[in-house]
Design an enzyme around this catalytic site. Structure first.
Site, PDB file in Angstrom:
ATOM      1  N   CYS A  41       0.833  -1.211   0.000  1.00 58.49           N
ATOM      2  CA  CYS A  41       0.000   0.000   0.000  1.00 58.49           C
ATOM      3  C   CYS A  41       0.863   1.255   0.000  1.00 58.49           C
ATOM      4  O   CYS A  41       0.429   2.308  -0.440  1.00 58.49           O
ATOM      5  CB  CYS A  41      -0.956  -0.010   1.188  1.00 58.49           C
ATOM      6  SG  CYS A  41      -0.142  -0.152   2.775  1.00 58.49           S
ATOM      7  N   GLU A  44      -5.537   3.673  -8.962  1.00 56.92           N
ATOM      8  CA  GLU A  44      -4.240   3.308  -8.412  1.00 56.92           C
ATOM      9  C   GLU A  44      -3.841   1.949  -8.970  1.00 56.92           C
ATOM     10  O   GLU A  44      -4.648   1.025  -9.053  1.00 56.92           O
ATOM     11  CB  GLU A  44      -4.304   3.258  -6.881  1.00 56.92           C
ATOM     12  CG  GLU A  44      -2.950   3.145  -6.250  1.00 56.92           C
ATOM     13  CD  GLU A  44      -2.982   3.337  -4.746  1.00 56.92           C
ATOM     14  OE1 GLU A  44      -1.904   3.512  -4.172  1.00 56.92           O
ATOM     15  OE2 GLU A  44      -4.068   3.287  -4.151  1.00 56.92           O
TER      16      GLU A  44
END
Length: 185
Positions: free
Chosen positions: A29, A125
């Site tokens: 992440c 993303e």
């Protein structure tokens, strides 16, 4: 995102970009997705990044000779390859790692670096070893900060600069959960 100004040490930037963008196959992440680099040093840093990528070995993560293993599954690899195909049409390829024949089986995705005109070229993303580079002029730093804040993604921010006031300005004005200065993310 990582924001790099003209005072940053190019060797440190390249080392930190490689670690931040590509280790863990870019599937953390906190992995680096977008590198904003000041236009006055961009060519030099990108040339060094290309050279550093030549030494990345992709393959079985159980072998110490490999730096990067596969992405999590074939579905993720398929999505990443679709993004790479789109970027090959809409952006400028800066560098990519060539996969060896030992990567035929599995969900291996080679690290890529693309230069974008704008962060708006990214719709979602991307969780994989794909780095997007955007050049900026020092006079447009506030616009860069606004672009980063407008993405809606604010987990991790990197800053590379030897000027404390620059790092402080980016840190204070950017929405991010974690900020790393002059190191990898």
């Amino acid at each position: 995102c990582m924001v790099v100004d003209s005072t940053a040490l190019p060797e440190q930037v390249v080392d930190d970009v490689i670690t931040s963008a590509f280790l863990s196959a870019g599937q953390r992440c906190s992995a680096l997705r977008v590198l904003y680099i000041q236009d006055t040093i961009a060519d030099k840093v990108l040339m060094m990044l290309r050279g550093a990528m030549d030494s990345i070995c992709v393959g079985d993560p159980r072998l110490l000779s490999n730096d990067l293993g596969p992405v999590i599954d074939r579905s993720a690899a398929s999505e990443l390859y679709a993004h790479i195909e789109r970027m090959n049409k809409e952006a400028t390829l800066i560098a990519k790692v060539e996969l060896g024949p030992h990567c035929k089986n599995g969900s291996f995705v080679p690290p890529h670096v693309f230069e974008l005109e704008s962060i708006n070229q990214l719709h979602d993303e991307v969780f994989g070893p794909i780095l997007h580079v955007i050049r900026y002029s020092a006079k447009n730093l506030s616009e860069v900060i606004n672009q980063i804040n407008d993405t809606g993604y604010g987990l991790t921010l990197g800053i590379h600069s030897r000027i404390e006031a620059f790092a402080e300005k980016v840190f204070r004005n950017t929405i991010a959960g974690n900020t790393y200065i002059n190191r990898n993310t």
